[in-house]
Write a protein that holds these residues in place. Structure first.
Motif, mmCIF file in Angstrom:
data_model
loop_
_atom_site.group_PDB
_atom_site.id
_atom_site.type_symbol
_atom_site.label_atom_id
_atom_site.label_comp_id
_atom_site.label_asym_id
_atom_site.label_seq_id
_atom_site.Cartn_x
_atom_site.Cartn_y
_atom_site.Cartn_z
ATOM 1 N N ALA A 218 0.832 -1.210 0.000
ATOM 2 C CA ALA A 218 0.000 0.000 0.000
ATOM 3 C C ALA A 218 0.865 1.257 0.000
ATOM 4 C CB ALA A 218 -0.929 -0.022 1.206
ATOM 5 N N LEU A 219 1.924 1.249 0.805
ATOM 6 C CA LEU A 219 2.850 2.386 0.826
ATOM 7 C C LEU A 219 3.477 2.586 -0.549
ATOM 8 C CD1 LEU A 219 4.678 4.549 2.060
ATOM 9 C CD2 LEU A 219 6.144 2.729 2.941
ATOM 10 N N SER A 220 3.914 1.517 -1.164
ATOM 11 C CA SER A 220 4.534 1.616 -2.494
ATOM 12 C C SER A 220 3.557 2.179 -3.520
ATOM 13 C CB SER A 220 5.035 0.242 -2.950
ATOM 14 O OG SER A 220 6.064 -0.226 -2.104
ATOM 15 N N ALA A 221 2.294 1.768 -3.431
ATOM 16 C CA ALA A 221 1.281 2.269 -4.362
ATOM 17 C C ALA A 221 1.075 3.770 -4.190
ATOM 18 C CB ALA A 221 -0.035 1.522 -4.150
ATOM 19 N N LEU A 222 1.065 4.240 -2.934
ATOM 20 C CA LEU A 222 0.918 5.675 -2.690
ATOM 21 C C LEU A 222 2.118 6.446 -3.232
ATOM 22 C CD1 LEU A 222 -0.486 8.105 -1.371
ATOM 23 C CD2 LEU A 222 0.700 7.516 0.754
ATOM 24 N N LEU A 223 3.323 5.975 -2.934
ATOM 25 C CA LEU A 223 4.534 6.668 -3.391
ATOM 26 C C LEU A 223 4.626 6.702 -4.917
ATOM 27 C CD1 LEU A 223 7.122 5.310 -0.798
ATOM 28 C CD2 LEU A 223 6.337 7.681 -1.015
ATOM 29 N N ALA A 224 4.098 5.657 -5.567
ATOM 30 C CA ALA A 224 4.155 5.578 -7.027
ATOM 31 C C ALA A 224 3.037 6.362 -7.704
ATOM 32 C CB ALA A 224 4.097 4.116 -7.468
ATOM 33 N N GLY A 225 2.141 6.951 -6.908
ATOM 34 C CA GLY A 225 1.071 7.754 -7.482
ATOM 35 C C GLY A 225 -0.133 6.955 -7.943
ATOM 36 N N ARG A 226 -0.223 5.694 -7.505
ATOM 37 C CA ARG A 226 -1.367 4.862 -7.899
ATOM 38 C C ARG A 226 -2.542 5.000 -6.930
ATOM 39 N NH1 ARG A 226 2.933 1.238 -8.513
ATOM 40 N NH2 ARG A 226 2.230 -0.019 -6.730
#
Length: 254
Positions: free
Chosen positions: A169-177
């Protein structure tokens, strides 16, 4: 279709397998080992540093086991499988940031809480930082968590996405998804401290008490774990571990 004879043979073999039952306190004490499960992917509470489990909950569990005169045999399992595995008696208990809820309490028992927390909004700078601002936004959250339950009840979201791990979830937020992420407030604090130019913390969505979970109907073990936790709170051990891992005492629930 399999022949009936083969099906009957398979069924007889299945029925012959020994049932798995949760161990009671006397059996655990006799073995000298407490079988505990955790997720291992939820820093700073339970996570792997190389091959070593680390974090606040790992230290808490080790202190609890010491109080009980036991050593720990650790098992790591995906978070969304933990409650089911506890119910099946695959291990004695789990410590993996399970917040108390009436729904969960129908499936497993809880001990005294070892920390108090809640779900907090995390967004990129300029992103939504309040519950009201989440309207028409995409929110990511970890599957089978109290955060996921809370997000599904928020009105007006464009979409709520559940992912297998909180780190996903953190990675998705950082990637703009996604526009925002809802997670444990201390996990949010840890993530923002490491990404201060890329993330910001927003409002709390809810609060909760976090405890060990164990199978229903094992009161002696439930009471022994709870007693050890209460003693560790009283003697300052939990406060010290909270300061070590998150910079503050998180074990005093108000």
């Amino acid at each position: 279709m399999k022949p009936l004879k083969s099906c009957l043979l398979a069924l007889s073999l299945l029925l012959a397998l020994p049932a798995i039952h949760a161990r009671d306190l006397a059996s655990i004490q006799k073995s000298g080992t407490l079988q505990l499960a955790t997720e291992g992917a939820f820093a700073p509470f339970n996570f792997f540093q190389g091959t070593q489990l680390s974090g606040y909950e790992i230290d808490v569990a080790e202190a609890v086991a010491k109080k009980m005169g036991l050593r720990i045999e650790w098992k790591a399992l995906a978070f969304d499988a933990l409650i089911s595995a506890v119910r099946q008696g695959r291990f004695d208990a789990a410590i993996a940031s399970h917040g108390y809820s009436e729904e969960r309490a129908r499936s497993v028992d809880f001990t005294s809480p070892h920390y108090c927390s809640g779900g907090q909004i995390v967004a990129r700078p300029g992103g939504p930082n309040s519950v009201a601002a989440l309207k028409d936004k995409v929110v990511v959250v970890q599957l089978a968590t109290s955060y996921a339950d809370a997000v599904t009840r928020l009105p007006g979201l464009k979409e709520s996405k559940t992912l297998p791990k909180d780190t996903d979830a953190l990675s998705a937020l950082l990637a703009g998804r996604a526009d925002a992420w809802v997670t444990d407030k201390f996990v949010a604090k840890n993530a923002v401290s490491k990404n201060s130019d890329r993330l910001q913390r927003g409002e709390m969505v809810f609060t909760e008490k976090v405890s060990f979970i164990l199978g229903k109907g094992n009161p002696e073990l439930q009471n022994a774990l709870g007693k050890a936790i209460d003693e560790l709170r009283a003697d300052g051990t939990l406060a010290a571990l909270g300061k070590k891992w998150v910079g503050e005492d998180i074990a005093t629930c108000r």
